[in-house]
Design a protein around this motif. Structure first.
Motif, PDB file in Angstrom:
ATOM      1  N   ALA A  61      -1.466   0.201   4.233  1.00 15.95           N
ATOM      2  CA  ALA A  61      -2.085  -0.915   4.935  1.00 15.95           C
ATOM      3  C   ALA A  61      -1.402  -2.184   4.445  1.00 15.95           C
ATOM      4  O   ALA A  61      -1.221  -2.372   3.243  1.00 15.95           O
ATOM      5  CB  ALA A  61      -3.567  -0.972   4.628  1.00 15.95           C
TER       6      ALA A  61
ATOM      7  N   GLU B  84      -6.131   2.187   5.230  1.00 20.37           N
ATOM      8  CA  GLU B  84      -7.168   1.317   5.775  1.00 20.37           C
ATOM      9  C   GLU B  84      -7.025  -0.128   5.295  1.00 20.37           C
ATOM     10  O   GLU B  84      -6.852  -0.382   4.101  1.00 20.37           O
ATOM     11  CB  GLU B  84      -8.545   1.849   5.395  1.00 20.37           C
ATOM     12  CG  GLU B  84      -8.867   3.197   6.004  1.00 20.37           C
ATOM     13  CD  GLU B  84     -10.272   3.651   5.657  1.00 20.37           C
ATOM     14  OE1 GLU B  84     -10.597   4.811   5.940  1.00 20.37           O
ATOM     15  OE2 GLU B  84     -11.030   2.846   5.097  1.00 20.37           O
TER      16      GLU B  84
ATOM     17  N   SER C  36      -3.126  -1.494   9.804  1.00 18.04           N
ATOM     18  CA  SER C  36      -3.335  -0.251   9.063  1.00 18.04           C
ATOM     19  C   SER C  36      -2.064   0.590   9.014  1.00 18.04           C
ATOM     20  O   SER C  36      -1.128   0.409   9.802  1.00 18.04           O
ATOM     21  CB  SER C  36      -4.461   0.550   9.722  1.00 18.04           C
ATOM     22  OG  SER C  36      -4.054   0.999  11.003  1.00 18.04           O
TER      23      SER C  36
END
Length: 124
Positions: free
Chosen positions: A33, A103, A52
């Motif tokens: 990310a 993430e 992401s």
């Protein structure tokens, strides 16, 4: 170890545009990310935009939504921040950050690596 090198900052008039780049080392860049944070004088560092790993979903702070666009080129190990319709309140040092996780999160602590920062100054 991942090294991040930002470029593209500068001085621009309100309403103008700049594109920031962040070149990363590392073989698994596509899995990270990547986010841009910014810090204005006397203020805390804040999340601006993130993308992401994997499917490259993008996220934006409300203050930049519709004006900034984050993108990544995994072949070049580079993430970009296109900034349009710049305002004086966008003036800050902009930092690129990498997280060894797909993430995006909006807080700075979970990011493992940081660039040195690039100054963006928007004049009225």
């Amino acid at each position: 170890q991942v090294q991040l090198v930002e470029s593209g900052g500068g001085l621009v008039q309100a309403g103008g545009s700049l594109r920031l780049s962040c070149a990363a080392s590392g073989r698994t860049f596509s899995r990270y990310a990547m986010s841009w944070f910014r810090q204005a004088p006397g203020k805390e560092r804040e999340f601006a935009a993130g993308i992401s790993g994997g499917v490259a979903t993008t996220y934006y702070a409300d203050s930049v939504k519709g004006r900034f666009t984050i993108s990544r080129d995994n072949a070049k190990n580079t993430v970009y921040l296109q900034m349009n319709s710049l305002k004086p309140e966008d003036t800050a040092v902009y930092y690129c950050a990498a997280r060894l996780n797909r993430e995006v999160v909006h807080t700075s602590t979970p990011y493992n690596y940081w660039g040195q920062g690039t100054q963006v100054t928007v004049s009225a």
